[in-house]
Design a protein around this motif. Structure first.
Motif: not given
Length: 434
Positions: A47-58
């Motif tokens: 992601g390029d900001n906290p809103q679209n971070s890969s964290a949610g996917y994982w």
């Protein structure tokens, strides 16, 4: 894959996640019961900001895995691309390697005997699903250790308005631009310059992704970093000729804009393209959303070659590996889950990247929504693309050498043959080649 050839901007600060705190369903490593196992996973942020971070996917991936595998807990730490490789290296050095890492390179860990092989981990179905060139790129001495995570190819983007205003294509955009050779690029760049376009052709050879931009030109010139036997051929006559073209025809005729290539990074070039200041540049799928978001009308074509004949195109991939921590069975189950068609397409659709599996490839090829049509142009080139020689333990050092020095070759008075020879000698020495 250090650089921005696949990934959007790094988020900067580490986004460290544990499911114990985010989902309430995990456990702290070391506090599990006698029959329970905790898998520690480290992954990169796309992601390029906290809103679209890969964290949610994982987080969602780990939660669904835990639901189907009672007694196996998953702790995921997600870090920006600027630090994730170093984080894993530090963990390994401290004797605390994660069970699974999704990072940029695997070969040095494989050479050190620290990784499980793919066939020790994956089901036969999962292992056979990888696209052949990506599976091959994950091998060291013909044994696969690196499992491709996501992939990308490159295309030449062009601003349709700027090309229309310069008389290269009709102003109404009714006929797409169809360049075949570098002479076509040079001619178009001259017209764009005459039309006062600030940067006719953006040539980002700055540190961010010089190794990728260089490889695109080398392949289009009939060369590459390695020969057909996968031995280094960095200082080949074809490669020298390619860089001489950039030095003399593009930079030498002031067709590459106000920033010298050695100081121009990929994202800076992308930003200038989305501002309408760049006529042409090589780009990856991330640019699709960036340009569309700024209202820039653009076209995409395969990278023209030195003489107009077909040459290999460049593909890139990021990698997953599993360290020998005694959790082979559990790691294998988690990787089978990760590489299921549903989870592969969920991630690639979120970030406009390409799938690494045949099932994912077919799913994307058959899709029609969103940016699917544009992505298919990239997808078509993937099965036959050439990747970085990531199976060589020396590649990380060679890539860094290219980043530091290749920009010098295209500057006025640059010496491509000399610089390429220096890089090649160091590469062969590091890889044990003659």
């Amino acid at each position: 894959m250090k650089g921005r050839y696949l990934r959007p901007a790094a988020t900067g600060a580490a986004l460290s996640l544990t499911l114990a705190t985010l989902a309430g369903c995990g456990t702290v490593s070391g506090l599990t019961g006698d029959n329970e196992v905790t898998l520690r996973v480290v992954a990169a942020d796309y992601g390029d900001n906290p809103q679209n971070s890969s964290a949610g996917y994982w987080k969602n991936l780990a939660s669904s895995f835990e639901k189907d595998n009672p007694g196996v807990h998953v702790e995921v730490s997600v870090y920006s691309w600027s630090e994730v490789d170093a984080k894993v290296a530090a963990m390994v050095k401290a004797g605390k390697a994660p069970d699974i890492a999704q990072i940029g390179a695997y070969a040095d860990y494989a050479e050190a005997g620290k990784l499980y092989t793919a066939d020790e981990l994956l089901s036969v179905t999962t292992e056979a699903d990888f696209l052949a060139p990506l599976a091959d790129a994950g091998k060291v001495k013909r044994v696969q250790y690196g499992m491709p995570f996501v992939a990308s190819t490159r295309l030449l983007f062009y601003n349709t308005k700027l090309l229309g205003d310069a008389g290269i294509i009709p102003k109404d955009g009714s006929t797409p631009w169809q360049p075949k050779s570098w002479a076509d690029i040079e001619a178009a760049a001259k017209k764009l310059k005459a039309a006062n376009v600030p940067t006719p052709f953006a040539l980002p050879l700055g540190r961010e992704e010089a190794q990728a931009e260089t490889m695109m030109w080398l392949l289009a010139g009939g060369g590459g970093y390695t020969d057909n036997e996968e031995a280094y051929s960095i200082d080949s006559a074809e490669n020298v000729k390619s860089l001489e073209f950039l030095r003399d025809k593009m930079v030498g005729q002031q067709l590459t804009g106000p920033v010298e290539p050695a100081k121009l990074d990929r994202q800076a070039a992308f930003d200038a393209f989305t501002r309408g200041e760049v006529g042409m540049l090589n780009g990856h799928p991330t640019l699709l959303k960036q340009a569309a978001g700024k209202g820039v009308k653009f076209g995409m074509v395969a990278m023209p070659t030195i003489d107009g004949t077909d040459h290999s195109t460049m593909g890139v991939a990021d990698w997953v590996m599993a360290f020998k921590n005694g959790h082979k069975k559990e790691s294998g189950k988690f990787l089978d889950h990760l590489f299921s068609a549903k989870n592969v397409t969920t991630f690639t659709n979120q970030y406009d990247l390409l799938p690494v599996t045949t099932s994912g490839y077919r799913a994307m090829a058959g899709s029609t929504g969103g940016s699917a049509a544009q992505l298919k142009t990239f997808l078509t080139a993937l099965p036959s693309a050439r990747l970085y020689p990531v199976g060589k333990k020396s590649w990380a050092g060679v890539s860094e050498d290219v980043k530091q020095n290749i920009g010098k070759t295209v500057a006025p008075g640059g010496q491509p043959a000399k610089v390429l020879e220096e890089i090649a000698v160091a590469a062969r020495k590091a890889d044990g080649e003659r």
